[in-house]
Every structure is written in C-alpha cells, then in structure tokens.
Scaffold this active site. Structure first.
Site, short mmCIF file in Angstrom:
data_model
loop_
_atom_site.label_atom_id
_atom_site.label_comp_id
_atom_site.label_asym_id
_atom_site.label_seq_id
_atom_site.Cartn_x
_atom_site.Cartn_y
_atom_site.Cartn_z
N SER A 262 3.23 25.49 -4.56
CA SER A 262 3.58 24.04 -5.06
C SER A 262 2.80 23.50 -6.44
O SER A 262 2.96 22.62 -6.84
CB SER A 262 2.86 23.00 -3.95
OG SER A 262 1.67 23.32 -3.89
N LYS A 307 -2.50 14.71 -1.72
CA LYS A 307 -2.77 15.34 -2.99
C LYS A 307 -2.85 14.11 -3.80
O LYS A 307 -3.67 14.30 -4.88
CB LYS A 307 -1.57 16.16 -3.26
CG LYS A 307 -1.43 17.48 -2.86
CD LYS A 307 -0.24 18.20 -3.04
CE LYS A 307 -0.15 19.69 -2.25
NZ LYS A 307 0.85 20.49 -2.76
#
Length: 367
Positions: A262, A307
């Site tokens: 990611s 996140k």
C-alpha cells in the site's frame, strides 16, 4: 408454630421444612459467584478468531527514518524538498502471527479508532504466520519496484521491463503452450512494454487467437494462443506474469519492518519530487496510501480509516486516497483534514502541486 396446609383431596400435608438460615446460603452463593467470575475471566483470555486494525505510524518519503534518508538515488541529480509526503500504516493484531484475546476484541469494538473483522475475511484458511510475513515482504519489494517504474514513466524516463511466466491458473488457455520462465515479449507483433498492452490486445480480439513472441532458454519462438473470457467478460491467457525491470537509475528505498503493497503511491510521489526541480509540496504536510502499478494506476487498500486517523495525529492536513476507497472514507474524515481522491500518479502529482502552490479548490474528493 407451623400450621398444616390443606391438600386438594381435603387431607393434610406434613409441616413445611423451614429454609436454611441465611448465613448458610451466603458462602454457597459467594463460591458460585467466584467460580462464575473465574470462568468469565478465563473466557476473556481465550484467543479469538478476529483481526484488529489500529492507526500505525507514518513515514515521510522525502525525509529520513532513523537518520537514514528514506529514498536515495545515488549518481543522479536530485533537488531539495520540503514538507511531508507520508506513507501511512496500520497495526494488525490477530491472525496466525499474533492471536488476540476476547477482551481485546471487546475493547476494540468500543473504540471508534479501531476496526474488528473476522479472521477468515483477512487471511486465507491454513496460512501460517511465516507465510504471511513472507507475503508482506514480497509485496513491499514489488511495490517499491512498480513505484520506481511509475515515477520514471511519469517523468518520461525510458526503462526496460520483461513479462515472465511465473504460474498458471486452472484450465489456463496457454497451459501446454507456454512454460514456466518464458519471457512474453510481443503480442501480435507489438512489444509488451507493460501488462496493459497485453490486456488491451487480448480484449481487442474478442477471443480470437493471438500470436505471442516468446523467449525460451535464450531462443525466440512464436506461440499461438486462443484466450478465454473470465466471468467479467475480459479475455485472458490464464498465466501469472511477473515483471522484471531494468532501470537506468539505482533507486534505494530504505524502510524496515513495514510490509505490504500500500505504500506504492507515496514512494512514487517521493521519487518524482526528488527528481524534479522545485518543492512539490510547498512545505505542506501530505499523507496518503494506495497501491500502484508500472503504468501509474492507483489501487485501493485496507485500513484507510485508521490510516487517516494516524496521519492526522502526526500533523497531516491533506490525505491522498485511492478512488476505490472512497466508499470507506465518506463520513470518517478527521477534523481539519482535506481528502483528495486519486486514480493515478499523474493526478496525484497535479493535486500535490496545486495544493502546494496554495490552490485547494476544485480538486476531486470522496464526498
């Protein structure tokens, strides 16, 4: 005195037996309570088949980690940078590597900054902790390579790449025609410079046979394959292709103890910023996430809510989110943070440059 009571037949019952004194019942009730509490506590300490996601640290791709520059490009001219282009992470608890206890799951359910998911939705059945660790390490290595490819392609820097057969799907169209380690160089005479070239040619033929130029054991040969349509109507060879890159630059990405794919988008942005004049961020604090392929397409990831929270904790005011994650982003944006929707590296670069220059209006968002 205890009076006898009448029976339904009109006779008499023997005198009722009095209840035991309360001081005899109390120890029994206390012992039962202690046993019940002990069993409940033991249950809370048992492993639970869940995975917990919590906000993790961020790392500035144009900065340093533990006194080491995160991205170095030795031998090439680089330019000063400022601000932050943070890659974001998530702590994953649970699963084969580090099982969580039931009391941890219960606490996570009550915490809006954490997400709980059944283990089987995150990890395949039977996978081991070592296999997960190896997969994450491989995904990180792959994301670094594709981020370099995407960044150089964005900058117009040429490089070579080879598509190599690394596996076959069940009932593959090319099974028996292609072999492991074959290099698939051309399709219908067109050089395969990336997976998108191959996909476009297969779909353009609508199932007609294609001629593949293959290098096997150093020898060139032509192989005709009739692709098969998948459930989505896209035509495929049924082979798994790995990509080997030959870059003109030696790009070193130095980040330990972080796995998964990611970080690709933020690695690519960091490389672009270092190789172009001017400070792309304008000194502002950006963060983001997303996979990236060699053509610069940004893909969705997991744990985006955590996140965003972690990025805001560390000072980010702008978050770059993959378009494919917009459904999860809506309603969870931290206060004081602008979320920009990105679909590819070109769009991400433009967004950072615009915001860095002081313009924030008109940029795509997740709602």
């Amino acid at each position: 005195m205890i009076e006898p009571t009448q029976t339904a037949a009109g006779g008499q019952q023997p005198p009722a037996v009095p209840n035991p004194p309360k001081n005899r019942r109390r120890p029994v009730m206390m012992a039962a309570g202690i046993v019940g509490a002990g069993l409940g506590l033991a249950g809370l300490l048992l492993p639970a088949p869940y995975v917990i996601e919590t906000p993790g640290p961020s790392f500035n791709t144009i900065g340093a980690v533990d006194s080491r520059t995160l991205i170095e490009i030795p031998g090439e001219k680089t330019y000063p940078t400022s601000g932050n282009l943070d890659l974001t992470t998530v702590y994953m608890s649970g699963g084969p590597r580090n099982p969580v206890r039931l009391f941890e799951v219960a606490a996570a359910w009550l915490d809006p900054r954490q997400t709980v998911a059944p283990e089987e939705l995150v990890y395949p059945p039977g996978v081991t902790g070592e296999e997960i660790q190896n997969q994450n390490a491989e995904a990180m290595t792959s994301s670094q390579e594709t981020s370099v490819a995407a960044a150089l392609a964005h900058l117009g820097v040429k490089f070579d790449q080879r598509m190599t057969v690394v596996g076959f799907a069940d009932n593959a169209a090319a099974e028996g025609l292609l072999k492991m380690d074959d290099v698939v160089a051309t399709v219908n005479g067109k050089p395969i410079t990336g997976i998108e070239v191959l996909r476009a040619e297969l779909n353009a033929g609508h199932g007609k046979p294609v001629e593949l130029g293959v290098v096997r054991d150093g020898k060139r040969l032509d192989v005709e394959v009739t692709p098969k349509a998948n459930d989505d109507g896209e035509f495929q060879l049924g082979v798994l292709l790995g990509t080997d890159f030959d870059f003109p630059y030696d790009v070193k990405i130095q980040l330990d103890n972080v796995g998964g794919p990611s970080a690709g988008l933020m690695f690519a942005l960091g490389i672009v910023d270092k190789l172009t004049p001017g400070e792309m961020t304008g000194g502002k604090h950006f963060a983001g996430t997303g996979t990236i392929d060699a053509e610069g397409k940004v893909g969705p990831i997991g744990g985006i809510v955590q996140k965003m929270d972690g990025a805001r904790d560390q000072g980010a005011t702008v978050f770059l989110a993959p378009a494919g994650n917009c459904g999860e982003v809506a309603g969870h944006v931290p206060d004081g943070m602008q979320v920009v929707k990105v679909e590819n590296l070109d769009g991400a670069v433009k967004a950072v440059e615009r915001i860095g220059s002081g313009s924030t209006a008109g940029l795509p968002s997740c709602g």
